[in-house]
Design a protein around this motif. Structure first.
Motif, short mmCIF file in Angstrom:
data_model
loop_
_atom_site.label_atom_id
_atom_site.label_comp_id
_atom_site.label_asym_id
_atom_site.label_seq_id
_atom_site.Cartn_x
_atom_site.Cartn_y
_atom_site.Cartn_z
N UNK A 192 0.83 -1.20 0.00
CA UNK A 192 0.00 0.00 0.00
C UNK A 192 0.87 1.26 0.00
N UNK A 193 1.98 1.20 0.70
CA UNK A 193 2.88 2.35 0.75
C UNK A 193 3.45 2.66 -0.64
N UNK A 194 3.86 1.62 -1.35
CA UNK A 194 4.40 1.82 -2.70
C UNK A 194 3.31 2.31 -3.66
N UNK A 195 2.14 1.69 -3.57
CA UNK A 195 1.03 2.10 -4.43
C UNK A 195 0.71 3.58 -4.23
N UNK A 196 0.64 4.01 -2.99
CA UNK A 196 0.31 5.40 -2.72
C UNK A 196 1.39 6.34 -3.25
N UNK A 197 2.63 5.92 -3.14
CA UNK A 197 3.73 6.75 -3.66
C UNK A 197 3.63 6.89 -5.17
N UNK A 198 3.29 5.83 -5.86
CA UNK A 198 3.14 5.88 -7.32
C UNK A 198 1.97 6.78 -7.72
N UNK A 199 0.88 6.70 -6.96
CA UNK A 199 -0.27 7.55 -7.25
C UNK A 199 0.06 9.02 -6.98
N UNK A 200 0.67 9.28 -5.83
CA UNK A 200 0.93 10.67 -5.45
C UNK A 200 1.96 11.34 -6.35
N UNK A 201 2.85 10.55 -6.93
CA UNK A 201 3.85 11.13 -7.85
C UNK A 201 3.40 11.05 -9.31
N UNK A 202 2.18 10.53 -9.53
CA UNK A 202 1.56 10.52 -10.85
C UNK A 202 2.41 9.75 -11.86
N UNK A 203 2.87 8.58 -11.44
CA UNK A 203 3.64 7.72 -12.37
C UNK A 203 2.68 6.95 -13.28
N UNK A 204 3.21 6.48 -14.41
CA UNK A 204 2.46 5.64 -15.34
C UNK A 204 2.70 4.19 -14.95
N UNK A 205 1.69 3.52 -14.39
CA UNK A 205 1.92 2.18 -13.89
C UNK A 205 0.65 1.33 -13.93
N UNK A 206 0.88 0.01 -13.97
CA UNK A 206 -0.17 -0.98 -13.77
C UNK A 206 0.18 -1.77 -12.52
N UNK A 207 -0.83 -2.25 -11.83
CA UNK A 207 -0.65 -2.85 -10.51
C UNK A 207 -1.43 -4.16 -10.44
N UNK A 208 -0.74 -5.24 -10.07
CA UNK A 208 -1.39 -6.54 -9.95
C UNK A 208 -1.04 -7.18 -8.61
N UNK A 209 -2.06 -7.61 -7.88
CA UNK A 209 -1.87 -8.41 -6.68
C UNK A 209 -2.58 -9.74 -6.90
N UNK A 210 -1.84 -10.83 -6.73
CA UNK A 210 -2.36 -12.15 -7.04
C UNK A 210 -2.29 -13.03 -5.79
N UNK A 211 -3.05 -14.10 -5.81
CA UNK A 211 -2.96 -15.09 -4.74
C UNK A 211 -1.76 -15.99 -5.03
N UNK A 212 -0.60 -15.49 -4.62
CA UNK A 212 0.64 -16.21 -4.86
C UNK A 212 1.63 -15.89 -3.76
N UNK A 213 2.62 -16.75 -3.63
CA UNK A 213 3.65 -16.57 -2.63
C UNK A 213 4.87 -15.89 -3.24
N UNK A 214 5.80 -15.53 -2.38
CA UNK A 214 7.05 -14.98 -2.89
C UNK A 214 7.70 -16.01 -3.80
N UNK A 215 8.26 -15.55 -4.92
CA UNK A 215 8.94 -16.41 -5.89
C UNK A 215 7.99 -17.37 -6.59
#
Length: 248
Positions: A192-215
Motif C-alpha cells: 500500500x505504501x508503494x502504491x500510494x507513492x506511485x499515485x501521489x507522484x503521478x507515475x504511469x503504472x499498472x498494478x497486480x496483486x495475485x494469490x501467490x507466494x514470494x517467488x
C-alpha cells in the motif's frame, strides 16, 4: 524463435561484470531488456526465464548483480548457505553501484549490432527492486517488477535521500508492479505504501496483486505456480512489445 546464448564481460566502475546474453538466432536488431536476478544470481530458473523472454524477440541481458563481491560465474544455492550469502551481499552492495552497473550496460549494449537501442528492465525479488531502480535512468522505457523487495522498507544501503522509494518521482518509464498477496517479504502495508507513492507522484503504472507466494515465478521449489507464471510472462512480453518495438 530459436535463441542463442553467450557471456559478455563488461567494465563497470566497481569492476568487471559478467552479463549473459540471450537473443534470437535470427538476423536483425532487437530491443534489449535487463533481467535482474534474485539474490542467488543466475540460477537455472533465472536462465530459463531469460530464455522464455528472449524467444519472444528480445535481447535479454542477465547481469551478475553481486559481481563486486564474488568470483565471476558464482551461482548461489537455494539453501540456507546460499540464502545467507546472498542476503549478506544484498545488504553490502550500495544502490549507487547498481546505478553505475546500469549505465555500463546501456553504454555497452547500445553499441551492439543486434540491439535497437530500446531498453527495458525486468526482475524478480531483489531483481524486481533493481528493475524499478533501473527505471530511474531515462534510457529505460518500461520496467516489469515482480515482488520487488526492500523498496517499501528502505533497507538497502545507499546515500541519504537516494533510496528507490524517495526517488520514485523521477521514474519516466512505464511500470508494471506484480505482487503475491501471500508474500511475507512485502506485506500489505508495504504494498500500500508503494502504491500510494506511485499515485501521489503521478507515475504511469499498472498494478497486480495475485494469490501467490514470494517467488511464484521460480520453477523450482514448492512456491512455484505455473499458471500464474504463464500469465505474467505473457504480460511482460506484451509490455515490452508495446513499449520497445519502435522504429529505429
Amino acid at each position: 524463435m530459436i535463441i542463442q546464448r553467450h557471456d559478455q564481460d563488461i567494465t563497470t566502475p566497481t569492476g568487471t561484470m559478467r552479463c549473459t546474453v540471450y537473443r534470437p538466432q535470427a538476423e536483425g536488431r532487437f530491443p534489449c531488456v535487463f533481467f535482474y536476478s534474485e539474490i542467488f544470481q543466475q540460477t537455472a530458473p533465472i536462465a530459463r526465464s531469460a530464455a522464455i523472454m528472449a524467444g519472444h524477440g528480445f535481447v535479454i541481458i542477465v547481469p551478475e548483480v553481486f559481481h563486486e563481491l564474488n568470483p565471476i560465474g558464482t551461482v548461489l544455492g537455494y539453501d540456507d548457505e546460499g540464502k545467507d550469502k546472498g542476503n549478506n551481499d544484498k545488504f553490502t552492495k550500495p544502490l549507487e553501484s547498481y546505478d553505475s552497473d546500469t549505465v555500463a550496460m546501456l553504454t555497452y549494449f547500445e553499441q551492439q549490432d543486434y540491439c535497437t537501442g530500446q531498453f527495458g528492465s525486468m526482475g524478480v525479488c531483489l531483481g524486481g527492486h533493481l528493475a524499478y531502480r533501473a527505471a530511474l535512468n531515462p534510457r529505460i522505457q518500461a520496467a516489469f517488477c515482480l515482488y520487488a523487495t526492500d523498496i517499501h522498507s528502505n533497507t538497502l544501503p545507499c546515500q541519504a535521500g537516494n533510496d528507490s522509494f524517495t526517488r520514485t518521482k523521477e521514474i519516466q518509464a512505464e511500470l508494471v508492479m506484480v505482487w503475491g498477496k501471500q508474500d511475507p517479504h512485502v506485506p500489505t502495508e508495504g504494498r500500500q505504501k508503494i502504491y500510494q507513492q506511485l499515485v501521489e507522484t503521478d507515475r504511469l503504472f499498472s498494478w497486480y496483486e495475485v494469490n501467490g507466494q514470494h517467488a511464484f515465478m521460480r520453477d523450482e521449489g514448492d512456491r512455484y505456480d505455473p499458471a500464474l507464471a504463464l500469465e505474467y510472462y505473457a504480460k511482460a512480453v506484451a509490455l515490452f512489445q508495446r513499449t520497445l518495438n519502435k522504429a529505429v
